[in-house]
Design a protein around this motif. Structure first.
Motif, PDB file in Angstrom:
ATOM      1  N   ALA A  16       4.485 -31.318  13.550  1.00 11.30           N
ATOM      2  CA  ALA A  16       4.977 -32.643  13.167  1.00 11.30           C
ATOM      3  C   ALA A  16       6.060 -32.575  12.091  1.00 11.30           C
ATOM      4  O   ALA A  16       6.582 -33.609  11.677  1.00 11.30           O
ATOM      5  N   LEU A  17       6.384 -31.376  11.638  1.00 15.40           N
ATOM      6  CA  LEU A  17       7.370 -31.207  10.572  1.00 15.40           C
ATOM      7  C   LEU A  17       8.377 -30.136  10.987  1.00 15.40           C
ATOM      8  O   LEU A  17       8.439 -29.050  10.400  1.00 15.40           O
ATOM      9  N   PRO A  18       9.191 -30.403  12.018  1.00 10.17           N
ATOM     10  CA  PRO A  18      10.129 -29.384  12.514  1.00 10.17           C
ATOM     11  C   PRO A  18      11.173 -28.975  11.490  1.00 10.17           C
ATOM     12  O   PRO A  18      11.819 -27.939  11.652  1.00 10.17           O
ATOM     13  N   GLU A  19      11.323 -29.762  10.439  1.00  8.08           N
ATOM     14  CA  GLU A  19      12.268 -29.396   9.382  1.00  8.08           C
ATOM     15  C   GLU A  19      11.944 -28.043   8.760  1.00  8.08           C
ATOM     16  O   GLU A  19      12.828 -27.363   8.228  1.00  8.08           O
ATOM     17  N   LEU A  20      10.678 -27.631   8.830  1.00  9.55           N
ATOM     18  CA  LEU A  20      10.296 -26.332   8.267  1.00  9.55           C
ATOM     19  C   LEU A  20      11.052 -25.203   8.963  1.00  9.55           C
ATOM     20  O   LEU A  20      11.558 -24.287   8.305  1.00  9.55           O
ATOM     21  N   ASP A  21      11.126 -25.245  10.277  1.00 15.60           N
ATOM     22  CA  ASP A  21      11.863 -24.210  11.010  1.00 15.60           C
ATOM     23  C   ASP A  21      13.345 -24.274  10.693  1.00 15.60           C
ATOM     24  O   ASP A  21      14.008 -23.243  10.540  1.00 15.60           O
ATOM     25  N   ALA A  22      13.872 -25.483  10.604  1.00 15.35           N
ATOM     26  CA  ALA A  22      15.298 -25.634  10.296  1.00 15.35           C
ATOM     27  C   ALA A  22      15.626 -25.067   8.923  1.00 15.35           C
ATOM     28  O   ALA A  22      16.726 -24.547   8.697  1.00 15.35           O
ATOM     29  N   LEU A  23      14.663 -25.141   7.994  1.00  7.63           N
ATOM     30  CA  LEU A  23      14.869 -24.626   6.644  1.00  7.63           C
ATOM     31  C   LEU A  23      14.519 -23.142   6.538  1.00  7.63           C
ATOM     32  O   LEU A  23      14.639 -22.550   5.464  1.00  7.63           O
ATOM     33  N   GLY A  24      14.061 -22.546   7.635  1.00 11.10           N
ATOM     34  CA  GLY A  24      13.676 -21.138   7.600  1.00 11.10           C
ATOM     35  C   GLY A  24      12.369 -20.895   6.912  1.00 11.10           C
ATOM     36  O   GLY A  24      12.124 -19.816   6.375  1.00 11.10           O
ATOM     37  N   LEU A  25      11.467 -21.888   6.938  1.00 17.87           N
ATOM     38  CA  LEU A  25      10.197 -21.789   6.242  1.00 17.87           C
ATOM     39  C   LEU A  25       9.010 -21.837   7.206  1.00 17.87           C
ATOM     40  O   LEU A  25       7.890 -21.854   6.800  1.00 17.87           O
ATOM     41  N   ARG A  49      18.712 -14.641   3.240  1.00 18.90           N
ATOM     42  CA  ARG A  49      17.915 -15.858   3.126  1.00 18.90           C
ATOM     43  C   ARG A  49      18.554 -16.811   2.133  1.00 18.90           C
ATOM     44  O   ARG A  49      19.062 -16.387   1.084  1.00 18.90           O
ATOM     45  N   VAL A  50      18.532 -18.082   2.483  1.00 14.67           N
ATOM     46  CA  VAL A  50      19.094 -19.087   1.586  1.00 14.67           C
ATOM     47  C   VAL A  50      18.246 -19.152   0.318  1.00 14.67           C
ATOM     48  O   VAL A  50      17.028 -19.356   0.370  1.00 14.67           O
ATOM     49  N   GLN A  51      18.897 -18.933  -0.812  1.00  9.59           N
ATOM     50  CA  GLN A  51      18.212 -19.030  -2.096  1.00  9.59           C
ATOM     51  C   GLN A  51      18.447 -20.436  -2.636  1.00  9.59           C
ATOM     52  O   GLN A  51      19.478 -20.734  -3.224  1.00  9.59           O
ATOM     53  N   ARG A  52      17.492 -21.304  -2.385  1.00 10.16           N
ATOM     54  CA  ARG A  52      17.663 -22.700  -2.775  1.00 10.16           C
ATOM     55  C   ARG A  52      17.420 -22.875  -4.264  1.00 10.16           C
ATOM     56  O   ARG A  52      16.425 -22.399  -4.791  1.00 10.16           O
ATOM     57  N   THR A  53      18.314 -23.551  -4.905  1.00  7.78           N
ATOM     58  CA  THR A  53      18.149 -23.842  -6.319  1.00  7.78           C
ATOM     59  C   THR A  53      17.519 -25.220  -6.475  1.00  7.78           C
ATOM     60  O   THR A  53      17.511 -26.028  -5.545  1.00  7.78           O
ATOM     61  N   LEU A  88       3.175 -30.957  -8.445  1.00  3.03           N
ATOM     62  CA  LEU A  88       2.924 -29.652  -7.847  1.00  3.03           C
ATOM     63  C   LEU A  88       3.466 -28.596  -8.791  1.00  3.03           C
ATOM     64  O   LEU A  88       4.637 -28.646  -9.188  1.00  3.03           O
ATOM     65  N   SER A  89       2.626 -27.631  -9.155  1.00  3.37           N
ATOM     66  CA  SER A  89       3.048 -26.573 -10.073  1.00  3.37           C
ATOM     67  C   SER A  89       2.925 -25.236  -9.370  1.00  3.37           C
ATOM     68  O   SER A  89       1.888 -24.929  -8.778  1.00  3.37           O
ATOM     69  N   MET A  90       3.970 -24.422  -9.455  1.00  2.31           N
ATOM     70  CA  MET A  90       4.069 -23.241  -8.598  1.00  2.31           C
ATOM     71  C   MET A  90       4.858 -22.135  -9.285  1.00  2.31           C
ATOM     72  O   MET A  90       5.373 -22.318 -10.398  1.00  2.31           O
ATOM     73  N   ALA A  91       4.994 -21.008  -8.593  1.00  3.05           N
ATOM     74  CA  ALA A  91       5.901 -19.963  -9.054  1.00  3.05           C
ATOM     75  C   ALA A  91       7.319 -20.508  -8.999  1.00  3.05           C
ATOM     76  O   ALA A  91       7.691 -21.196  -8.046  1.00  3.05           O
ATOM     77  N   PRO A  92       8.152 -20.227 -10.015  1.00  2.15           N
ATOM     78  CA  PRO A  92       9.509 -20.780 -10.039  1.00  2.15           C
ATOM     79  C   PRO A  92      10.311 -20.498  -8.779  1.00  2.15           C
ATOM     80  O   PRO A  92      11.131 -21.318  -8.361  1.00  2.15           O
ATOM     81  N   ALA A  93      10.056 -19.353  -8.129  1.00  5.83           N
ATOM     82  CA  ALA A  93      10.808 -18.999  -6.923  1.00  5.83           C
ATOM     83  C   ALA A  93      10.598 -19.995  -5.798  1.00  5.83           C
ATOM     84  O   ALA A  93      11.428 -20.094  -4.884  1.00  5.83           O
ATOM     85  N   ALA A  94       9.514 -20.762  -5.829  1.00  3.06           N
ATOM     86  CA  ALA A  94       9.204 -21.693  -4.741  1.00  3.06           C
ATOM     87  C   ALA A  94       9.783 -23.081  -4.964  1.00  3.06           C
ATOM     88  O   ALA A  94       9.756 -23.920  -4.047  1.00  3.06           O
ATOM     89  N   LEU A  95      10.298 -23.371  -6.141  1.00  7.30           N
ATOM     90  CA  LEU A  95      10.727 -24.735  -6.475  1.00  7.30           C
ATOM     91  C   LEU A  95      11.769 -25.274  -5.488  1.00  7.30           C
ATOM     92  O   LEU A  95      11.666 -26.410  -5.014  1.00  7.30           O
ATOM     93  N   GLY A  96      12.793 -24.487  -5.188  1.00  9.66           N
ATOM     94  CA  GLY A  96      13.860 -24.958  -4.314  1.00  9.66           C
ATOM     95  C   GLY A  96      13.372 -25.281  -2.918  1.00  9.66           C
ATOM     96  O   GLY A  96      13.769 -26.296  -2.324  1.00  9.66           O
ATOM     97  N   ASP A  97      12.490 -24.427  -2.370  1.00  9.65           N
ATOM     98  CA  ASP A  97      11.975 -24.666  -1.025  1.00  9.65           C
ATOM     99  C   ASP A  97      11.110 -25.925  -0.973  1.00  9.65           C
ATOM    100  O   ASP A  97      11.207 -26.722  -0.038  1.00  9.65           O
TER     101      ASP A  97
END
Length: 569
Positions: free
Chosen positions: A560-569, A240-244, A515-524
């Motif tokens: 309406a947001l096909p980019e999600l699939d392209a990003l693997g999300l 899985r792509v680990q986005r920074t 938006l405040s989240m777990a650090p692991a989610a920031l890149g996505d």
């Protein structure tokens, strides 16, 4: 190929072989100690076993950080609570039950009481069972409850997981998580997101999955595919792509959306800073208070708060004052025996009975802020009325804390945001409790999982109402007081919804500014926002608001947001 459906709680796709959680510790046989047995020694074994379990959990908490450390500390505090051990000791002395059976029966009494209360207190019943099993295992020499270690990566399948088990999952081994119970804001879901493990909860038919079979889990869509095609397995098994994340969160047209981190202690603050968070949107201070009989002193609080602030010099840190009560009782602050603790004296409400505790905490926060270069904001939990907000702002001002805000977790606060933000300088939406209170749905019940999601249009309307209330407060300040320009009243989200890649653009479209989240989610989250203009976010928000239910809202936005699939999300 058979597809099982559940509630998506942690995005990503993974394929692997199923490993199911082992059977729980069995109930000890009902046996009596023989006449003449040393009952005091037998009763003392219960206390010794409880201390062993407590020490083990605290040791594991010391090796963890963030939410995992917080959860393990809470479980350790439950093991250390003398209520269970004392009740078991009485059964040993009075009924001559064996120590292990006495623990089992005493725990059942606590479980029955908690489940009768409902809500968040019923949620704690599972934790009591977890502590019970650990103590019984210590008494009988059995392997304590825990996640299996098959020696290879796997997809973990369980009816549900105790928080202490989820907190110890190794993302390198646990490829995905599937549970039959739980909800989108349960501890299991929160920890899966924090660890970056794809997860689906409340999966009908999960109990039919068997060890060794191959499944493909899509944590973004909420599906579990049995016997998937080889090419699908290969695609999902790719690393899985680990986005920074570094810099600032922005939409495709350059609108800044602050991407912040939720932290619980100095270790998690350092990890969040290393992950590139723009600041801290939620610093949970409870970790310093949990598991101890007395309130920590001002000096101890100051040192700990400063250690968190020090990791974010020059950046914003939002400190939440003590959120005690309900599922986080504290012996020196909260009362026992409330008929419905989830609707009782919790959060800021405890200050009405114990104002000195809040005063000392604000003193410590102010002292830490004075020694730090961080931009310190302070907010109170469980605010329901403008008067509560006004009193909190006044107490913060008395300590020199200018940025005083509130958490909006109660529907009444969302609907009255215009007045609450008349004096409070910002608001942060705690979507976990806001959803629970709006939908009257216990977030831990798998049967209510579809209700317990921020995707519910009714909850999204409350988010929109809070944001609109903030805008009205800004305009009123300009009109009524002749200010030079509107007074900003930012509204953020610090609940689990902030880390949902599909929901984040919707929240921005509703008017959320951070938006405040777990650090692991920031890149996505940064990657998704970068594909979406502000106007498109607004269109996505209208799609969600116009849907009849949570499932339809999620499906409409994803379509309406096909980019999600392209990003693997």
């Amino acid at each position: 190929m058979t597809s099982l459906h559940g509630v998506p709680v942690s995005p990503g796709r993974a394929a692997g072989v199923v490993v199911t959680m082992p059977a729980p510790v069995p109930a000890p046989v009902l046996a009596r100690l023989p006449e003449g047995a040393d009952l005091e020694a037998a009763a003392d074994r219960v206390s010794q076993a409880a201390r062993t379990v407590t020490a083990d959990l605290l040791e594991r908490a010391g090796r963890a950080s963030g939410t995992a450390a917080d959860v393990l500390t809470v479980t350790a505090a439950m093991a250390a609570d003398p209520t269970l051990a004392e009740a078991a000791a009485r059964l040993v002395r009075e009924d001559r039950e064996t120590p292990e059976r006495a623990v089992w029966d005493a725990a059942q009494g606590v479980v029955d009481q908690l489940e009768s209360l409902g809500g968040l207190m019923a949620e704690r019943a599972r934790d009591v069972r977890d502590v019970r099993d650990r103590i019984v295992a210590a008494l009988t020499g059995q392997r304590p409850p825990g996640v299996p270690e098959p020696g290879h990566p796997f997809v973990l399948v369980a009816h549900d997981l105790a928080p202490a088990d989820t907190a110890t999952l190794d993302p390198a081994q646990a490829l995905a998580l599937v549970t039959e119970g739980g909800g989108p804001t349960s501890h299991t879901a929160i920890l899966a997101r924090a660890l970056g493990i794809p997860a689906v909860v409340a999966v009908a038919g999960a109990g039919d999955l068997r060890d060794g079979e191959t499944v493909l889990v899509d944590g973004g869509r909420g599906t579990v595919e049995r016997d998937p095609a080889a090419e699908a397995v290969a695609a999902a098994s790719a690393p899985r792509v680990q986005r920074t994340f570094a810099g600032q969160g922005r939409t495709a047209d350059g609108v800044h959306v602050e991407l912040l981190a939720n932290v619980a202690d100095p270790a998690s603050a350092k990890a969040a800073a290393a992950a590139g968070a723009e600041g801290v949107g939620l610093f949970r201070t409870e970790f310093l208070f949990l598991g101890r009989p007395d309130e920590p002193g001002v000096d101890e609080q100051t040192r700990t708060y400063h250690a968190v602030l020090d990791a974010f010099a020059g950046r914003k840190v939002v400190v939440r004052t003590l959120d005690a009560g309900a599922d986080k009782p504290l012996p020196f602050l909260t009362a026992e025996g409330e008929p419905n603790p989830a609707l009782g004296v919790r959060g800021l409400r405890t200050a009405a009975l114990h104002p000195d505790v809040l005063e000392r905490q604000l003193e410590a926060i102010a002292a830490a802020a004075a020694r730090s270069d961080a931009d310190v904001w302070v907010m109170a939990p469980m605010v329901a009325t403008p008067d509560e907000a006004d009193r909190f702002v006044a107490r913060c001002a008395a300590h020199g804390l200018a940025h005083a805000g509130v958490m909006i977790e109660v529907p009444a606060a969302a609907l009255q945001a215009r007045w609450i933000l008349e004096e409070a300088t910002f608001a942060s939406l705690g979507t976990n409790d806001l959803t629970q209170y709006a939908m009257a749905a216990d977030r831990e019940l798998g049967a209510l999982a579809e209700l317990s999601t921020t995707w519910q249009p009714a909850v999204l309307r409350l988010v929109a109402a809070a944001c609109e209330g903030a805008h009205v407060a800004e305009r009123a300040h300009e009109d009524d007081r002749g200010a030079q320009g509107p007074r900003e009243r930012p509204v953020g989200v610090c609940g689990e919804a902030a880390g949902d890649p599909a929901l984040a653009p919707v929240l921005v479209g509703l008017g959320v500014t951070s938006l405040s989240m777990a650090p692991a989610a920031l890149g996505d989250i940064a990657a998704v926002l970068a594909t979406t203009t502000l106007e498109r976010c607004r269109r996505l928000a209208r799609l969600a608001l116009g849907s009849r239910d949570a499932w339809a809202a999620r499906q409409a936005v994803r379509a309406a947001l096909p980019e999600l699939d392209a990003l693997g999300l």
